[in-house]
Write an enzyme that holds these catalytic residues in place. Structure first.
Site, PDB file in Angstrom:
ATOM      1  CG  ASP A  73      -0.145   0.031   2.564  1.00  0.00           C
ATOM      2  OD1 ASP A  73      -0.351  -0.845   3.421  1.00  0.00           O
ATOM      3  OD2 ASP A  73       0.693   0.947   2.725  1.00  0.00           O
ATOM      4  CG  HIS A  77       7.348  -8.049  -0.288  1.00  0.00           C
ATOM      5  ND1 HIS A  77       6.781  -8.531   0.873  1.00  0.00           N
ATOM      6  CD2 HIS A  77       8.589  -8.587  -0.346  1.00  0.00           C
ATOM      7  CE1 HIS A  77       7.648  -9.339   1.475  1.00  0.00           C
ATOM      8  NE2 HIS A  77       8.745  -9.381   0.766  1.00  0.00           N
ATOM      9  CB  ALA A 131       1.103   0.120  14.702  1.00  0.00           C
TER      10      ALA A 131
HETATM   11  N1  APR Z   1      -0.526  -2.959  15.422  1.00  0.00           N
HETATM   12  C1  APR Z   1       0.668  -3.608  15.389  1.00  0.00           C
HETATM   13  N2  APR Z   1       0.835  -4.850  14.895  1.00  0.00           N
HETATM   14  C2  APR Z   1      -0.261  -5.457  14.401  1.00  0.00           C
HETATM   15  C3  APR Z   1      -1.536  -4.848  14.387  1.00  0.00           C
HETATM   16  C4  APR Z   1      -1.644  -3.541  14.929  1.00  0.00           C
HETATM   17  N3  APR Z   1      -2.812  -2.900  14.968  1.00  0.00           N
HETATM   18  N4  APR Z   1      -2.419  -5.725  13.831  1.00  0.00           N
HETATM   19  C5  APR Z   1      -1.711  -6.822  13.503  1.00  0.00           C
HETATM   20  N5  APR Z   1      -0.426  -6.665  13.853  1.00  0.00           N
HETATM   21  C6  APR Z   1       0.675  -7.619  13.682  1.00  0.00           C
HETATM   22  C7  APR Z   1       0.276  -9.062  13.847  1.00  0.00           C
HETATM   23  O1  APR Z   1       0.418  -9.450  15.211  1.00  0.00           O
HETATM   24  C8  APR Z   1       1.305  -9.790  12.961  1.00  0.00           C
HETATM   25  O2  APR Z   1       2.463 -10.137  13.698  1.00  0.00           O
HETATM   26  O3  APR Z   1       1.124  -7.496  12.341  1.00  0.00           O
HETATM   27  C9  APR Z   1       1.672  -8.747  11.909  1.00  0.00           C
HETATM   28  C10 APR Z   1       1.122  -9.049  10.525  1.00  0.00           C
HETATM   29  O4  APR Z   1       1.729 -10.236  10.101  1.00  0.00           O
HETATM   30  P1  APR Z   1       1.377 -10.796   8.644  1.00  0.00           P
HETATM   31  O5  APR Z   1      -0.099 -10.802   8.463  1.00  0.00           O
HETATM   32  O6  APR Z   1       2.143 -12.069   8.486  1.00  0.00           O
HETATM   33  O7  APR Z   1       1.951  -9.701   7.642  1.00  0.00           O
HETATM   34  P2  APR Z   1       3.467  -9.454   7.251  1.00  0.00           P
HETATM   35  O8  APR Z   1       4.376  -9.830   8.362  1.00  0.00           O
HETATM   36  O9  APR Z   1       3.549  -8.078   6.715  1.00  0.00           O
HETATM   37  O10 APR Z   1       3.673 -10.487   6.028  1.00  0.00           O
HETATM   38  C11 APR Z   1       4.910 -10.436   5.366  1.00  0.00           C
HETATM   39  O11 APR Z   1       4.117 -12.081   3.780  1.00  0.00           O
HETATM   40  O12 APR Z   1       2.471 -12.881   2.442  1.00  0.00           O
HETATM   41  C12 APR Z   1       3.623 -12.151   2.446  1.00  0.00           C
HETATM   42  O13 APR Z   1       4.197 -10.511   0.883  1.00  0.00           O
HETATM   43  C13 APR Z   1       3.370 -10.746   1.975  1.00  0.00           C
HETATM   44  O14 APR Z   1       4.495  -8.747   2.694  1.00  0.00           O
HETATM   45  C14 APR Z   1       3.802  -9.892   3.149  1.00  0.00           C
HETATM   46  C15 APR Z   1       4.720 -10.814   3.926  1.00  0.00           C
END
Ligand code: APR
Length: 231
Positions: A91, A106, A216
């Site tokens: 985004d 990414h 966050a």
């Molecule tokens: N504030 C802080 N952290 C949060 C919040 C919030 N409001 N809501 C969720 N989280 C945390 C969750 O606890 C989790 O650890 O954000 C994290 C999101 O993890 P994922 O859903 O796995 O996303 P991400 O880590 O960005 O994934 C990495 O995986 O599928 C691929 O390319 C995709 O870029 C992505 C990569």
């Protein structure tokens, strides 16, 4: 002059209304990775992949940056030239929140990539099967998203940044996808102080010198204010 390297994941955009991947009801609970986030899935069914990313693009363009995005932009403003944001997110909320020097390892939802000639361009319109590449005119446009099995962007430059880091912060990522999950080790090897800011402990929590848990929009502004206040 201190070099601050920040890695962000989907969690930093969660409070802006954009879904994460691995939380309950996350994107990967609703869609199969092999269908919408692999080159094989795109070859098998480009219509499905285009509609998946077009929908996410509309959602992302309607979303607003939150206090965490703004706080990181403020940190950059207080430490000009010292703060790089490496995001796994596709985004544009860091930029909408006023950040610059944002590296989308990414890819980005507003981007298009030609599967024939690798030309990259800003995708003003939705893409569909057969959308022409403006450079080679082939009907080979695809989302400029790094899929599983593909090499993230800017890796050489990212490792160079980590090698010179004094402070490394990982924000809103589950640390389950490499190479980003191992950035903390690169930063540590460079002697950087490492901090994880996340809603809950990530897979790499034990690798961080400091951890802070919570939404966050609460913990990132607090952390930024402390970093800015430091001599
Ligand atoms: N504030 C802080 N952290 C949060 C919040 C919030 N409001 N809501 C969720 N989280 C945390 C969750 O606890 C989790 O650890 O954000 C994290 C999101 O993890 P994922 O859903 O796995 O996303 P991400 O880590 O960005 O994934 C990495 O995986 O599928 C691929 O390319 C995709 O870029 C992505 C990569």
């Amino acid at each position: 002059m201190s070099k601050i390297v920040i890695l962000t994941g989907a969690g930093i955009s969660a409070e802006s209304g954009l879904g994460t991947f691995r939380d309950e009801n996350g994107l990967w609970a609703q869609h199969r990775i092999e269908d919408v986030a692999t080159p094989e899935g795109f070859a098998r069914n480009p219509d499905l992949v285009h509609s998946f990313y077009n929908a996410r693009r509309h959602q992302s363009s309607a979303a607003q940056p939150n206090a965490a995005h703004m706080a990181l932009a403020q940190l950059q403003a207080q430490h000009p030239g010292e703060v790089v944001i490496i995001t796994q997110n596709v985004d544009g909320l860091h930029e909408k929140g006023g950040a610059s020097n944002v590296w989308h390892m990414h890819g980005i939802l507003d981007g298009a990539l030609c599967a024939a000639c690798s030309h990259r361009w800003y995708a003003a319109e939705d893409m569909h099967r057969g959308t022409l590449c403006p450079s080679c005119q082939m009907p080979a446009a695809r989302p400029d998203i790094v899929w599983f099995g593909e090499m993230p962007y800017d890796m050489e430059q990212i490792y160079a940044q980590l090698a010179g880091a004094d402070l490394f912060a990982s924000i809103g990522t589950s640390s389950q996808v490499y190479p980003a999950a191992a950035f903390v080790h690169e930063a540590q090897a460079a002697g950087a102080h490492t901090v994880e800011l996340n809603l809950e402990p990530s897979s790499m929590v034990s690798s961080f010198a400091e951890t802070r848990f919570g939404p966050a929009t609460v913990i990132v502004p607090q952390w930024v204010n402390e970093v800015i206040g430091q001599p």
